[in-house]
Design a protein around this motif. Structure first.
Motif, PDB file in Angstrom:
ATOM      1  N   SER A 192       0.867  -1.170   0.000  1.00 17.70           N
ATOM      2  CA  SER A 192       0.000   0.000   0.000  1.00 17.70           C
ATOM      3  C   SER A 192       0.904   1.219   0.000  1.00 17.70           C
ATOM      4  O   SER A 192       2.095   1.120   0.285  1.00 17.70           O
ATOM      5  CB  SER A 192      -0.943  -0.006   1.205  1.00 17.70           C
ATOM      6  OG  SER A 192      -0.210   0.097   2.399  1.00 17.70           O
ATOM      7  N   GLY A 193       0.354   2.347  -0.331  1.00 17.95           N
ATOM      8  CA  GLY A 193       1.192   3.530  -0.407  1.00 17.95           C
ATOM      9  C   GLY A 193       0.473   4.779   0.049  1.00 17.95           C
ATOM     10  O   GLY A 193      -0.757   4.833   0.120  1.00 17.95           O
ATOM     11  N   TYR A 194       1.268   5.752   0.334  1.00 17.87           N
ATOM     12  CA  TYR A 194       0.775   7.061   0.685  1.00 17.87           C
ATOM     13  C   TYR A 194       1.786   8.067   0.184  1.00 17.87           C
ATOM     14  O   TYR A 194       2.966   8.004   0.551  1.00 17.87           O
ATOM     15  CB  TYR A 194       0.588   7.194   2.197  1.00 17.87           C
ATOM     16  CG  TYR A 194       0.105   8.561   2.624  1.00 17.87           C
ATOM     17  CD1 TYR A 194      -1.215   8.933   2.398  1.00 17.87           C
ATOM     18  CD2 TYR A 194       0.958   9.468   3.212  1.00 17.87           C
ATOM     19  CE1 TYR A 194      -1.669  10.182   2.764  1.00 17.87           C
ATOM     20  CE2 TYR A 194       0.524  10.724   3.594  1.00 17.87           C
ATOM     21  CZ  TYR A 194      -0.798  11.077   3.367  1.00 17.87           C
ATOM     22  OH  TYR A 194      -1.243  12.320   3.727  1.00 17.87           O
ATOM     23  N   LYS A 195       1.340   8.932  -0.698  1.00 16.50           N
ATOM     24  CA  LYS A 195       2.212   9.915  -1.342  1.00 16.50           C
ATOM     25  C   LYS A 195       3.411   9.204  -1.976  1.00 16.50           C
ATOM     26  O   LYS A 195       3.227   8.385  -2.843  1.00 16.50           O
ATOM     27  CB  LYS A 195       2.616  11.006  -0.361  1.00 16.50           C
ATOM     28  CG  LYS A 195       1.435  11.832   0.103  1.00 16.50           C
ATOM     29  CD  LYS A 195       1.854  13.041   0.874  1.00 16.50           C
ATOM     30  CE  LYS A 195       0.597  13.819   1.264  1.00 16.50           C
ATOM     31  NZ  LYS A 195       0.893  15.059   1.896  1.00 16.50           N
ATOM     32  N   ASN A 196       4.627   9.489  -1.516  1.00 18.68           N
ATOM     33  CA  ASN A 196       5.827   8.896  -2.120  1.00 18.68           C
ATOM     34  C   ASN A 196       6.319   7.652  -1.388  1.00 18.68           C
ATOM     35  O   ASN A 196       7.407   7.167  -1.666  1.00 18.68           O
ATOM     36  CB  ASN A 196       6.965   9.925  -2.157  1.00 18.68           C
ATOM     37  CG  ASN A 196       6.643  11.055  -3.102  1.00 18.68           C
ATOM     38  OD1 ASN A 196       5.904  10.887  -4.059  1.00 18.68           O
ATOM     39  ND2 ASN A 196       7.193  12.226  -2.830  1.00 18.68           N
TER      40      ASN A 196
ATOM     41  N   ALA B 243       5.914   3.635  -0.125  1.00 16.49           N
ATOM     42  CA  ALA B 243       5.279   2.334  -0.350  1.00 16.49           C
ATOM     43  C   ALA B 243       5.541   1.478   0.883  1.00 16.49           C
ATOM     44  O   ALA B 243       6.661   1.431   1.391  1.00 16.49           O
ATOM     45  CB  ALA B 243       5.855   1.671  -1.588  1.00 16.49           C
ATOM     46  N   TYR B 244       4.514   0.833   1.347  1.00 16.66           N
ATOM     47  CA  TYR B 244       4.618  -0.020   2.520  1.00 16.66           C
ATOM     48  C   TYR B 244       4.363  -1.466   2.103  1.00 16.66           C
ATOM     49  O   TYR B 244       3.305  -1.782   1.573  1.00 16.66           O
ATOM     50  CB  TYR B 244       3.602   0.383   3.594  1.00 16.66           C
ATOM     51  CG  TYR B 244       3.765   1.807   4.032  1.00 16.66           C
ATOM     52  CD1 TYR B 244       4.730   2.140   4.965  1.00 16.66           C
ATOM     53  CD2 TYR B 244       2.970   2.814   3.501  1.00 16.66           C
ATOM     54  CE1 TYR B 244       4.891   3.454   5.369  1.00 16.66           C
ATOM     55  CE2 TYR B 244       3.130   4.127   3.895  1.00 16.66           C
ATOM     56  CZ  TYR B 244       4.092   4.443   4.824  1.00 16.66           C
ATOM     57  OH  TYR B 244       4.252   5.742   5.210  1.00 16.66           O
TER      58      TYR B 244
END
Length: 104
Positions: free
Chosen positions: A6-10, A12-13
């Motif tokens: 999953s990601g948020y802005k720049n 990635a998790y």
């Protein structure tokens, strides 16, 4: 468990999540583990509990980052039991040869 991202802005998790729904069972609640955390646990488990001497020798010649990269090719199956907080690991029959391809 299966890998997810999953990601948020720049950012990635990477993490692993329960796949019980894929086999028709109800999903595990709140079972998601960071990829780094479970990969590090598997790496340490292999370092501490590998049974075959050839594997132990080849694994020990890799540095930590080579071990992390080699995990995908040598692991056949990893099972995580969230209730007992335990992990079991099985290797491919040709795991030693696969390690040698990673520089051991």
């Amino acid at each position: 468990m299966s890998p997810c991202m999953s990601g948020y802005k720049n950012f990635a998790y990477r993490y692993y999540r329960c796949r019980s729904r894929a086999s028709g069972q109800p999903p595990c609640e709140g079972i998601g583990i960071s990829a780094f955390e479970i990969e590090e646990l598997v790496r340490k488990t292999l370092t501490a509990a590998a049974h075959e001497q050839d594997f132990v020798s080849a694994w020990g010649r890799l540095d930590k980052w080579q071990q992390v990269k080699a995990l995908k090719s040598v692991l056949k199956e990893v099972r995580f039991d969230p209730r007992g907080e335990s992990i079991s690991v099985s290797l491919h029959d040709d795991a030693v040869e696969r390690l040698r391809r990673h520089g051991a």
